[in-house]
Design a protein around this motif. Sequence first.
Motif, PDB file in Angstrom:
ATOM      1  N   ASP A 136       0.754  -1.122   0.147  1.00 42.59           N
ATOM      2  CA  ASP A 136      -0.046   0.051   0.030  1.00 42.59           C
ATOM      3  C   ASP A 136       0.987   1.128   0.033  1.00 42.59           C
ATOM      4  N   ILE A 137       0.625   2.197  -0.961  1.00 45.35           N
ATOM      5  CA  ILE A 137       1.280   3.521  -0.940  1.00 45.35           C
ATOM      6  C   ILE A 137       0.174   4.473  -0.765  1.00 45.35           C
ATOM      7  N   CYS A 138       0.092   5.274   0.257  1.00 45.29           N
ATOM      8  CA  CYS A 138      -0.618   6.516   0.441  1.00 45.29           C
ATOM      9  C   CYS A 138       0.228   7.724   0.649  1.00 45.29           C
ATOM     10  N   ASP A 139      -0.017   8.881   0.016  1.00 45.77           N
ATOM     11  CA  ASP A 139       0.734  10.048   0.145  1.00 45.77           C
ATOM     12  C   ASP A 139       2.225   9.599  -0.411  1.00 45.77           C
ATOM     13  N   ASN A 140       2.981   9.766   0.607  1.00 44.74           N
ATOM     14  CA  ASN A 140       4.590   9.450   0.294  1.00 44.74           C
ATOM     15  C   ASN A 140       5.113   8.351   1.036  1.00 44.74           C
ATOM     16  N   VAL A 141       4.294   7.393   1.515  1.00 39.45           N
ATOM     17  CA  VAL A 141       4.709   6.308   2.401  1.00 39.45           C
ATOM     18  C   VAL A 141       4.468   5.115   1.740  1.00 39.45           C
ATOM     19  N   LEU A 142       5.525   4.183   1.378  1.00 41.22           N
ATOM     20  CA  LEU A 142       5.435   3.081   0.857  1.00 41.22           C
ATOM     21  C   LEU A 142       5.578   2.027   1.954  1.00 41.22           C
ATOM     22  N   ARG A 143       4.635   0.945   1.849  1.00 42.12           N
ATOM     23  CA  ARG A 143       4.601   0.028   2.768  1.00 42.12           C
ATOM     24  C   ARG A 143       4.350  -1.416   1.895  1.00 42.12           C
ATOM     25  N   LEU A 144       4.966  -2.409   2.757  1.00 46.51           N
ATOM     26  CA  LEU A 144       4.775  -3.791   2.439  1.00 46.51           C
ATOM     27  C   LEU A 144       4.400  -4.668   3.487  1.00 46.51           C
ATOM     28  N   SER A 145       3.458  -5.327   3.459  1.00 49.55           N
ATOM     29  CA  SER A 145       3.009  -6.472   4.371  1.00 49.55           C
ATOM     30  C   SER A 145       3.918  -7.542   4.434  1.00 49.55           C
ATOM     31  N   LEU A 146       4.320  -7.953   5.734  1.00 52.35           N
ATOM     32  CA  LEU A 146       5.201  -8.890   5.872  1.00 52.35           C
ATOM     33  C   LEU A 146       4.610  -9.998   6.547  1.00 52.35           C
ATOM     34  N   VAL A 147       3.891  -9.952   7.550  1.00 52.25           N
ATOM     35  CA  VAL A 147       3.480 -11.200   8.235  1.00 52.25           C
ATOM     36  C   VAL A 147       2.157 -10.672   8.675  1.00 52.25           C
ATOM     37  N   LYS A 148       1.041 -11.762   8.488  1.00 54.18           N
ATOM     38  CA  LYS A 148      -0.331 -11.466   8.820  1.00 54.18           C
ATOM     39  C   LYS A 148      -0.715 -12.850   9.705  1.00 54.18           C
TER      40      LYS A 148
END
Length: 310
Positions: A136-148
């Motif tokens: 997910d990328i919102c505004d200027n933050v890139l995120r990656l889901s690692l563990v659920k």
Amino acid sequence: WDIDPFFEDRPEPVLGVENLRIVEAGPLRATVEIVRRWRDSTIRQRVSLSRRSRRVDFHTWIDWQERHILLKAAFPVAVRAPWATYDIQWGHIERPTHRNTSWDAARFEVAAQKWADLGEADYGVALLNDGKYGHDICDNVLRLSLVKSPTSPDPASDLGEHRFTYSLLPHPGNWRDCVAAEAYALNRPPRVARVDGGGSGSLRPIIGSLSPQVVIETVKPADDGRGVIVRIYEAHRSRGMVTLQVGPGIVSAERAGLLEDPIEALPVRNGLLHLAVTPFEIVTLRLLTDVDRPSDFPEPAEEGEWRGHP
């Protein structure tokens, strides 16, 4: 298995660095190891910088002992863009980086494959991975889901050891210049093998692309034993003529269907193969040597027109 839209209501940063040490400081690579204890889990990361590479690699080992907790890696970057680009099979998609409408807000998690990119006109940052597909990328933050760690249908889902690597890649220009190649390099690193022959000759690949928009995805023996099947695709959403370079011994080629049935003959001249592609087109080729059984197609004429074909 779903991620609910209210998962951000109770964020908790993973802090508590237990150990930080330099483990590599050589001329080719420098690596820092960071060990964190969080609740009942342990996260060990080796963050590496390699010579002549823009990538920052996060080699990660996790002993995860939590339930109903989603672990993400986040990178705030100095990039402003209304759209982000995500890698999918045989192409890419774009999604907005804002949540101005209910439709935008509903797309808070994007399933992608090897990379996601946030870019301005002349600069961008990509987040690469070797097996984590929730972005997910919102505004200027890139995120990656690692563990659920859900408890249904498996009550012990995601508990135990995890090993994976993700990378942050700042890059000049457009993502088309280097991001896809770096993502493939992360997922398919070079393999070293001993080759007999006295070292007098040089090894050449069966096929290579001289056009950056073409990705060679598959190379395999043909099902009927006649030649080698190569599957390529156009990755930049563009159209036009592209050029492939074939290895020694390849004397002719055919364009084929997904079931490897022949469609048309293609000329190979001076080790080069030219063909037209359309945006995101998947192309199957059959490469033939002089010992392979000839096809039913006539030989191409010198000027590029086919004998016996309109």
